[in-house]
Write a protein that holds these residues in place. Structure first.
Motif, PDB file in Angstrom:
ATOM      1  N   ALA A 296      47.220  15.689  64.871  1.00 17.89           N
ATOM      2  CA  ALA A 296      45.986  16.015  65.584  1.00 17.89           C
ATOM      3  C   ALA A 296      46.235  16.040  67.088  1.00 17.89           C
ATOM      4  O   ALA A 296      47.089  15.298  67.594  1.00 17.89           O
ATOM      5  N   PRO A 297      45.510  16.868  67.829  1.00 19.32           N
ATOM      6  CA  PRO A 297      45.644  16.862  69.290  1.00 19.32           C
ATOM      7  C   PRO A 297      45.164  15.542  69.874  1.00 19.32           C
ATOM      8  O   PRO A 297      44.397  14.804  69.241  1.00 19.32           O
ATOM      9  N   ILE A 298      45.619  15.251  71.085  1.00 19.64           N
ATOM     10  CA  ILE A 298      45.210  14.042  71.811  1.00 19.64           C
ATOM     11  C   ILE A 298      44.467  14.482  73.065  1.00 19.64           C
ATOM     12  O   ILE A 298      44.979  15.312  73.830  1.00 19.64           O
ATOM     13  N   VAL A 299      43.280  13.944  73.277  1.00 16.37           N
ATOM     14  CA  VAL A 299      42.502  14.251  74.468  1.00 16.37           C
ATOM     15  C   VAL A 299      42.691  13.125  75.486  1.00 16.37           C
ATOM     16  O   VAL A 299      42.565  11.942  75.137  1.00 16.37           O
ATOM     17  N   TYR A 300      42.996  13.501  76.720  1.00 18.16           N
ATOM     18  CA  TYR A 300      43.225  12.530  77.797  1.00 18.16           C
ATOM     19  C   TYR A 300      42.098  12.657  78.814  1.00 18.16           C
ATOM     20  O   TYR A 300      41.942  13.700  79.462  1.00 18.16           O
ATOM     21  N   GLN A 301      41.313  11.590  78.954  1.00 15.58           N
ATOM     22  CA  GLN A 301      40.218  11.555  79.912  1.00 15.58           C
ATOM     23  C   GLN A 301      40.637  10.731  81.127  1.00 15.58           C
ATOM     24  O   GLN A 301      41.015   9.570  80.986  1.00 15.58           O
ATOM     25  N   VAL A 302      40.578  11.342  82.298  1.00 15.51           N
ATOM     26  CA  VAL A 302      41.017  10.696  83.534  1.00 15.51           C
ATOM     27  C   VAL A 302      39.803  10.222  84.324  1.00 15.51           C
ATOM     28  O   VAL A 302      38.851  10.983  84.539  1.00 15.51           O
ATOM     29  N   ASP A 303      39.848   8.978  84.749  1.00 11.80           N
ATOM     30  CA  ASP A 303      38.803   8.392  85.583  1.00 11.80           C
ATOM     31  C   ASP A 303      39.380   8.180  86.978  1.00 11.80           C
ATOM     32  O   ASP A 303      40.382   7.482  87.147  1.00 11.80           O
ATOM     33  N   ARG A 304      38.753   8.778  87.975  1.00 17.67           N
ATOM     34  CA  ARG A 304      39.242   8.676  89.359  1.00 17.67           C
ATOM     35  C   ARG A 304      38.723   7.374  89.968  1.00 17.67           C
ATOM     36  O   ARG A 304      37.684   7.350  90.638  1.00 17.67           O
ATOM     37  N   ILE A 305      39.466   6.308  89.780  1.00 14.59           N
ATOM     38  CA  ILE A 305      39.014   4.981  90.190  1.00 14.59           C
ATOM     39  C   ILE A 305      38.895   4.858  91.703  1.00 14.59           C
ATOM     40  O   ILE A 305      37.913   4.359  92.231  1.00 14.59           O
ATOM     41  N   ARG A 306      39.942   5.311  92.425  1.00  9.87           N
ATOM     42  CA  ARG A 306      39.931   5.138  93.889  1.00  9.87           C
ATOM     43  C   ARG A 306      40.856   6.137  94.546  1.00  9.87           C
ATOM     44  O   ARG A 306      41.940   6.414  94.045  1.00  9.87           O
TER      45      ARG A 306
END
Length: 294
Positions: free
Chosen positions: A75-85
């Motif tokens: 299965a594909p993997i989804v990467y969610q990026v959070d711009r912390i700082r």
């Protein structure tokens, strides 16, 4: 697209994530045949995702990660990026890898604008010239009789196809039953030249760093690991610090040791040096190390 890509081209394609939203990326796995996604792949892909949201003049200097669930290679993997700082000198990103609606991996990474400062390092330990050592392609077929599962060699070679990995001493799966000092060394480099992209070299070192780090734990107990079926293991957490620039297409010495194992877990610590002796990376990983019940 090349219809007959080399193993390195296939790996680079694996790391070339698809952007599906501003801070959301999608990646795939090398093979749907293996039981779970290789941890180094997920870590490298997550670092790619983080790096693509950071200005190129800011280099990755550290990452800290947890492996939460086994990844499904089909299965594909989804990467969610959070711009912390985004500070004047440092940038911090958090990445969550998701499959089937659940997080399987979590990474925090920090990036820094280059600046000069105090300089010192631990000296590189002695090691033979990598060109004097056999490659995995030469080493593994000679010991086919040691593996109860005949597909193990194929799986090991597939995982290392894009990387020339050379053991200084026999790896644990070739010396099961013999207790040794909890220390191991390997030389590695990619099988081909890479572009001059610092993030790419860091991500490829991250990919390789999960291949052999817990070998030193196995050596201390005379265990061969999953390849011979006397240990069940998995990466639990992983941390890396990138000290100095390096190229993953030039020889790097991965010097690994284990200070402790207890409670079904083993700790591996390591240093990665360039061939001319510069300390490039420090690595620490704790992994699950269980002896199967009879």
């Amino acid at each position: 697209m090349n219809e007959n890509p080399t193993p390195l081209e296939s790996l680079l394609d694996l790391l070339d994530l698809e952007r599906i939203e501003q801070d959301i990326f999608r990646g795939y796995s090398r093979s749907a045949v293996v039981p779970r996604v290789f941890g180094g792949q997920v870590a490298a892909q997550a670092l790619v995702a983080a790096g693509r949201t950071v200005p190129p003049e800011r280099a990755a200097h550290s990452l800290h990660a947890y492996f939460l669930r086994p990844g499904d290679p089909g299965a594909p993997i989804v990467y969610q990026v959070d711009r912390i700082r985004d500070g004047r000198s440092f940038t911090t990103r958090r990445v969550v890898a998701i499959q089937h609606g659940q997080p399987i991996f979590h990474l925090s990474a920090s990036f820094q604008v280059h600046e000069d400062g105090l300089e010192h390092q631990e000296a590189m330990p002695p090691a033979p010239d990598p060109e004097s050592l056999p490659s995995a392609d030469e080493l593994l077929p000679k010991h086919a009789d040691r593996f109860p599962d005949p597909t193990v060699i194929d799986r090991l070679q597939e995982a290392r196809a894009a990387v020339d990995l050379r053991y200084v001493e026999d790896p644990p799966f070739l010396t099961a039953g013999v207790r040794r000092e909890p220390r191991s060394q390997v030389w590695f480099r990619t099988r081909g030249e890479l572009a001059d992209d610092p993030l790419l070299h860091v991500c490829l070192a991250t990919y390789v760093s999960d291949m052999t780090l817990l070998d030193s734990v196995l050596l201390a107990h005379g265990r061969g690991g999953w390849a011979v079926g006397d240990v069940v293991g998995a990466s639990l957490d992983h941390a890396m610090w990138f000290h100095r620039p390096f190229r993953a297409d030039q020889w790097l010495l991965y010097d690994q040791q284990s200070p402790s194992s207890s409670g079904g877990r083993g700790l591996g610590t390591a240093r990665i040096y360039t061939q001319d002796g510069a300390l490039a990376v420090s690595v620490i990983q704790e992994g699950l190390v269980r002896v199967p019940r009879a």
